[in-house]
Design a protein around this motif. Structure first.
Motif, PDB file in Angstrom:
ATOM      1  N   ASN A 128       0.785  -1.237   0.000  1.00 18.65           N
ATOM      2  CA  ASN A 128       0.000   0.000   0.000  1.00 18.65           C
ATOM      3  C   ASN A 128       0.816   1.286   0.000  1.00 18.65           C
ATOM      4  O   ASN A 128       0.478   2.244   0.699  1.00 18.65           O
ATOM      5  N   LYS A 129       1.856   1.300  -0.804  1.00 16.64           N
ATOM      6  CA  LYS A 129       2.722   2.472  -0.842  1.00 16.64           C
ATOM      7  C   LYS A 129       1.934   3.713  -1.275  1.00 16.64           C
ATOM      8  O   LYS A 129       2.047   4.780  -0.661  1.00 16.64           O
ATOM      9  N   LYS A 130       1.127   3.532  -2.307  1.00 17.79           N
ATOM     10  CA  LYS A 130       0.366   4.663  -2.835  1.00 17.79           C
ATOM     11  C   LYS A 130      -0.564   5.221  -1.747  1.00 17.79           C
ATOM     12  O   LYS A 130      -0.627   6.439  -1.535  1.00 17.79           O
ATOM     13  N   ALA A 131      -1.235   4.333  -1.063  1.00 19.18           N
ATOM     14  CA  ALA A 131      -2.174   4.763  -0.013  1.00 19.18           C
ATOM     15  C   ALA A 131      -1.427   5.530   1.076  1.00 19.18           C
ATOM     16  O   ALA A 131      -1.891   6.571   1.550  1.00 19.18           O
ATOM     17  N   LYS A 132      -0.268   5.031   1.445  1.00 19.17           N
ATOM     18  CA  LYS A 132       0.507   5.693   2.505  1.00 19.17           C
ATOM     19  C   LYS A 132       0.962   7.086   2.047  1.00 19.17           C
ATOM     20  O   LYS A 132       0.904   8.052   2.810  1.00 19.17           O
ATOM     21  N   ASP A 133       1.382   7.161   0.778  1.00 21.05           N
ATOM     22  CA  ASP A 133       1.806   8.472   0.251  1.00 21.05           C
ATOM     23  C   ASP A 133       0.646   9.462   0.251  1.00 21.05           C
ATOM     24  O   ASP A 133       0.791  10.621   0.650  1.00 21.05           O
ATOM     25  N   GLU A 134      -0.501   8.988  -0.202  1.00 19.56           N
ATOM     26  CA  GLU A 134      -1.671   9.869  -0.258  1.00 19.56           C
ATOM     27  C   GLU A 134      -2.064  10.352   1.138  1.00 19.56           C
ATOM     28  O   GLU A 134      -2.442  11.493   1.341  1.00 19.56           O
ATOM     29  N   LEU A 135      -1.948   9.427   2.068  1.00 20.46           N
ATOM     30  CA  LEU A 135      -2.295   9.744   3.455  1.00 20.46           C
ATOM     31  C   LEU A 135      -1.356  10.824   4.007  1.00 20.46           C
ATOM     32  O   LEU A 135      -1.787  11.797   4.623  1.00 20.46           O
ATOM     33  N   ARG A 136      -0.078  10.651   3.730  1.00 27.88           N
ATOM     34  CA  ARG A 136       0.921  11.634   4.177  1.00 27.88           C
ATOM     35  C   ARG A 136       0.668  13.002   3.550  1.00 27.88           C
ATOM     36  O   ARG A 136       0.681  14.021   4.214  1.00 27.88           O
ATOM     37  N   GLN A 137       0.426  12.966   2.232  1.00 28.96           N
ATOM     38  CA  GLN A 137       0.190  14.227   1.520  1.00 28.96           C
ATOM     39  C   GLN A 137      -0.992  14.977   2.101  1.00 28.96           C
ATOM     40  O   GLN A 137      -0.949  16.184   2.313  1.00 28.96           O
ATOM     41  N   TRP A 138      -2.035  14.214   2.356  1.00 31.74           N
ATOM     42  CA  TRP A 138      -3.240  14.839   2.910  1.00 31.74           C
ATOM     43  C   TRP A 138      -2.943  15.434   4.288  1.00 31.74           C
ATOM     44  O   TRP A 138      -3.329  16.560   4.587  1.00 31.74           O
ATOM     45  N   ALA A 139      -2.207  14.683   5.101  1.00 32.89           N
ATOM     46  CA  ALA A 139      -1.884  15.169   6.445  1.00 32.89           C
ATOM     47  C   ALA A 139      -1.061  16.444   6.355  1.00 32.89           C
ATOM     48  O   ALA A 139      -1.276  17.406   7.107  1.00 32.89           O
ATOM     49  N   GLU A 140      -0.129  16.447   5.403  1.00 37.50           N
ATOM     50  CA  GLU A 140       0.709  17.643   5.261  1.00 37.50           C
ATOM     51  C   GLU A 140      -0.089  18.858   4.814  1.00 37.50           C
ATOM     52  O   GLU A 140       0.244  19.998   5.134  1.00 37.50           O
ATOM     53  N   SER A 141      -1.165  18.592   4.077  1.00 33.61           N
ATOM     54  CA  SER A 141      -2.000  19.710   3.624  1.00 33.61           C
ATOM     55  C   SER A 141      -2.634  20.437   4.814  1.00 33.61           C
ATOM     56  O   SER A 141      -3.105  21.556   4.689  1.00 33.61           O
ATOM     57  N   TRP A 142      -2.642  19.789   5.962  1.00 30.24           N
ATOM     58  CA  TRP A 142      -3.192  20.421   7.161  1.00 30.24           C
ATOM     59  C   TRP A 142      -2.199  21.378   7.826  1.00 30.24           C
ATOM     60  O   TRP A 142      -2.565  22.180   8.674  1.00 30.24           O
ATOM     61  N   LEU A 143      -0.932  21.258   7.416  1.00 28.43           N
ATOM     62  CA  LEU A 143       0.088  22.054   8.103  1.00 28.43           C
ATOM     63  C   LEU A 143      -0.010  23.532   7.732  1.00 28.43           C
ATOM     64  O   LEU A 143       0.481  24.395   8.432  1.00 28.43           O
ATOM     65  N   SER A 144      -0.670  23.805   6.596  1.00 32.99           N
ATOM     66  CA  SER A 144      -0.807  25.219   6.235  1.00 32.99           C
ATOM     67  C   SER A 144      -2.281  25.611   6.185  1.00 32.99           C
ATOM     68  O   SER A 144      -2.782  26.073   5.173  1.00 32.99           O
ATOM     69  N   GLY A 145      -2.960  25.339   7.243  1.00 33.77           N
ATOM     70  CA  GLY A 145      -4.373  25.731   7.320  1.00 33.77           C
ATOM     71  C   GLY A 145      -5.337  24.616   6.965  1.00 33.77           C
ATOM     72  O   GLY A 145      -4.930  23.485   6.737  1.00 33.77           O
ATOM     73  N   ILE A 146      -6.593  24.997   6.886  1.00 31.66           N
ATOM     74  CA  ILE A 146      -7.618  23.987   6.600  1.00 31.66           C
ATOM     75  C   ILE A 146      -7.572  23.619   5.114  1.00 31.66           C
ATOM     76  O   ILE A 146      -7.713  24.497   4.262  1.00 31.66           O
ATOM     77  N   PRO A 147      -7.353  22.375   4.800  1.00 35.07           N
ATOM     78  CA  PRO A 147      -7.237  21.980   3.395  1.00 35.07           C
ATOM     79  C   PRO A 147      -8.600  21.768   2.739  1.00 35.07           C
ATOM     80  O   PRO A 147      -9.633  21.865   3.405  1.00 35.07           O
ATOM     81  N   LYS A 148      -8.555  21.469   1.449  1.00 32.44           N
ATOM     82  CA  LYS A 148      -9.788  21.233   0.700  1.00 32.44           C
ATOM     83  C   LYS A 148     -10.569  20.061   1.313  1.00 32.44           C
ATOM     84  O   LYS A 148     -11.754  20.165   1.574  1.00 32.44           O
ATOM     85  N   PHE A 149      -9.872  18.967   1.506  1.00 28.92           N
ATOM     86  CA  PHE A 149     -10.532  17.821   2.127  1.00 28.92           C
ATOM     87  C   PHE A 149     -10.201  17.755   3.612  1.00 28.92           C
ATOM     88  O   PHE A 149      -9.048  17.539   3.979  1.00 28.92           O
TER      89      PHE A 149
END
Ligand SMILES: Nc1ncnc2c1ncn2[C@@H]1O[C@H](COP(=O)(O)OP(=O)(O)OP(=O)(O)O)[C@@H](O)[C@H]1O
Ligand SMILES: [Mg+2]
Length: 494
Positions: A19-40
């Motif tokens: 599940n490399k892809k899933a883990k990457d997507e999960l990380r990316q999404w989490a990082e999107s929270w570091l600069s405010g409220i993200p789209k999702f």
């Protein structure tokens, strides 16, 4: 004893296999929270049981130093709590859950994990779906939903589906599971033959949890697992899978998942109903849930009765649905935690008294081993044809009785007669006579015998056949004949 699945649950995302892809997507999404409220504001992790969804959600939080707030999605009493935490601004948080002070700079994000959210989506009568949906749209904190069945989620709430990023988990490759098992074996000081390891991996069908559980079960009382030891695992298979199916039925609120758990099970419905019957009061706690579950089971039993009486196997599907989906949806809340399911006491008694169900199972096992098919396949697909041939074709009947080594109970079961009835006795008399003259069953009194072994269901048929007994022609022939080629290819074993 600590379960190995917990002991070896990866703490880091990188240690989660596949599940490399899933883990990457999960990380990316989490990082999107570091600069405010993200789209999702929320993601939904989708995938089969035991592939690492829950593990990844927790590992992600650890990686980012986020606190975890885990919520049971199906408990609607929690809906307010979920909402309160989720919609609360992160950086304003100055106290941790333990009361520890944090200044605003280090104020932590909270990762809200709604595990087994299927339990909410599978139900009609909860405000839960709405609560989750409004929570997500107003969330100030990252939310992870975890489901097995994304289709159901989409069907139940398009708002949730639209406002979440979906991340799919698939079954890790066999090689990865194999490697993981090797690593665990090593850590446990266990030596495992490669072939045994392959067998365990193969059997897990991508479910990492069950692979680890199997390894642990085999390791009990051993320091070495040889190829022949895995045979024991094969034998344990049935009850193992029954336990797994029970866990799904009692824990899920998702009809489709529950039905699949039964569909995949190599156990006939007659036996499965006993397992469910025995375990309803163990799995469910609320009286109303228990009553509703028994109600579903009673309906299943009505269908089963019709199957038994009319030999109409098409109804098995309905019975199965009532047992699985009906019992799953009978609960008004979810029950989590480990449940020690019990072996059906009735089944034990029945097999001691050679009852109908156990006779059916023993017959299915015999025919199954000859045809190299599972008992379930035998009962669902072969039995109707077999029974027709058995009751109507004397040669087939005698051949099969001899080849399968059928007992009086089993012959009675096939003919729809009591084991001590005249008709059953006649089959064995017939067989003895045929064997006594040193020949395999021929065709000499076929018509008469076929009539004799008719399928009348009434008990009174017994008396009738007793009378007939006297004037039945003897089976006798001086000339030995070659083994008649009477069988259809379906049951041609040799
Ligand atoms: N990809 C994986 N890598 C390593 N271990 C795994 C993986 N998947 C599952 N496991 C093992 O199986 C156990 C159960 O996994 P997890 O709880 O993450 O499954 P899940 O996908 O959430 O399943 P379910 O849908 O049944 O809740 C873990 O504790 C871990 O030991
Ligand atoms: Mg999980």
């Amino acid at each position: 004893m600590v379960g190995w699945t917990e002991k070896y649950r990866p703490r880091k995302l990188d240690d989660v296999i596949g599940n490399k892809k899933a883990k990457d997507e999960l990380r990316q999404w989490a990082e999107s929270w570091l600069s405010g409220i993200p789209k999702f504001r929320a993601v939904v992790l989708i995938g089969d049981p035991g592939v690492g969804k829950t593990t990844c959600a927790h590992a992600l939080a650890k990686e980012l130093g986020w606190q975890v707030v885990e919520m049971n999605a199906s408990d609607h009493r929690n809906a307010d709590a979920i909402k309160r935490i989720a919609t609360h601004g992160a950086m304003g948080e100055t106290f941790t859950d333990d009361g520890e002070f944090r200044d605003s700079a280090s104020g932590q994000r909270k990762l809200i994990i709604l595990d087994e959210a299927d339990n909410v989506f599978g139900r009609e009568d909860y405000g839960g779906i709405k609560a989750i949906s409004t929570t997500i749209t107003g969330a100030q904190q990252p939310i992870v939903l975890i489901v097995n069945d994304y289709y159901e989620l989409k069907r139940r709430s398009s708002t949730i589906a639209q406002n979440t990023k979906s991340i799919k988990f698939s079954k890790p490759h066999k090689q990865s599971i194999n490697k993981l098992l090797k690593m665990i074996a090593k850590a446990e000081g266990l030596s495992v033959a490669d072939s045994a390891l392959d067998f365990i991996t193969e059997r897990s069908m991508g479910d990492v949890r069950s692979a680890i559980n199997d390894l642990q079960a085999l390791a009990e009382g051993r320091t070495e697992i040889k190829e022949e030891d895995v045979i024991a695992l094969g034998k344990r298979d049935t009850s193992q899978t029954v336990f797994n199916s029970l866990a799904v039925i009692f824990r899920t609120g998702n009809c489709k998942r529950s039905r699949e758990a039964v569909f995949d099970l190599d156990e006939d419905p007659e036996t499965l109903i006993l397992w469910i019957d025995e375990n309803i009061p163990i799995a469910y706690k609320d009286a109303a849930d228990i009553a509703a579950a028994y109600d579903a089971l009673a309906k299943a039993d009505v269908f089963m009765g019709r199957v038994r009486r009319r030999q109409y196997y098409g109804l098995w599907g309905y019975a199965s649905d009532m047992m699985s989906c009906g019992v799953s949806l009978a609960k008004s809340r979810s029950y989590s935690g480990f449940v020690n399911y019990a072996f059906p006491g009735w089944l034990r008694k029945m097999s001691a008294s050679k009852g109908y169900r156990s006779t059916m199972s023993s017959f299915a096992a015999k025919l199954g081993s000859h045809t190299n098919k599972s008992s379930k396949v035998v009962l669902q697909e072969y039995l109707p044809y077999f029974r027709t041939l058995y009751t109507q074709d004397r040669e087939f009947r005698l051949n099969m009785t001899r080849r399968l080594g059928l007992t009086e109970e089993e012959v009675g079961f096939l003919l729809g007669q009591k084991p001590d009835s005249a008709k059953v006795r006649r089959v064995f008399d017939d067989l003895r006579k045929v064997e006594a003259v040193g020949k395999t069953p021929g065709t000499e009194d076929k018509a008469q015998a076929d009539e004799d072994a008719g399928t009348e269901e009434e008990a009174s048929a017994d008396e009738g056949s007793l009378k007939e007994d006297g004037d039945r022609p003897e089976v006798a022939s001086e000339e030995p004949e070659a083994e008649p080629d009477v069988q259809s290819s379906l049951f041609q074993f040799e």
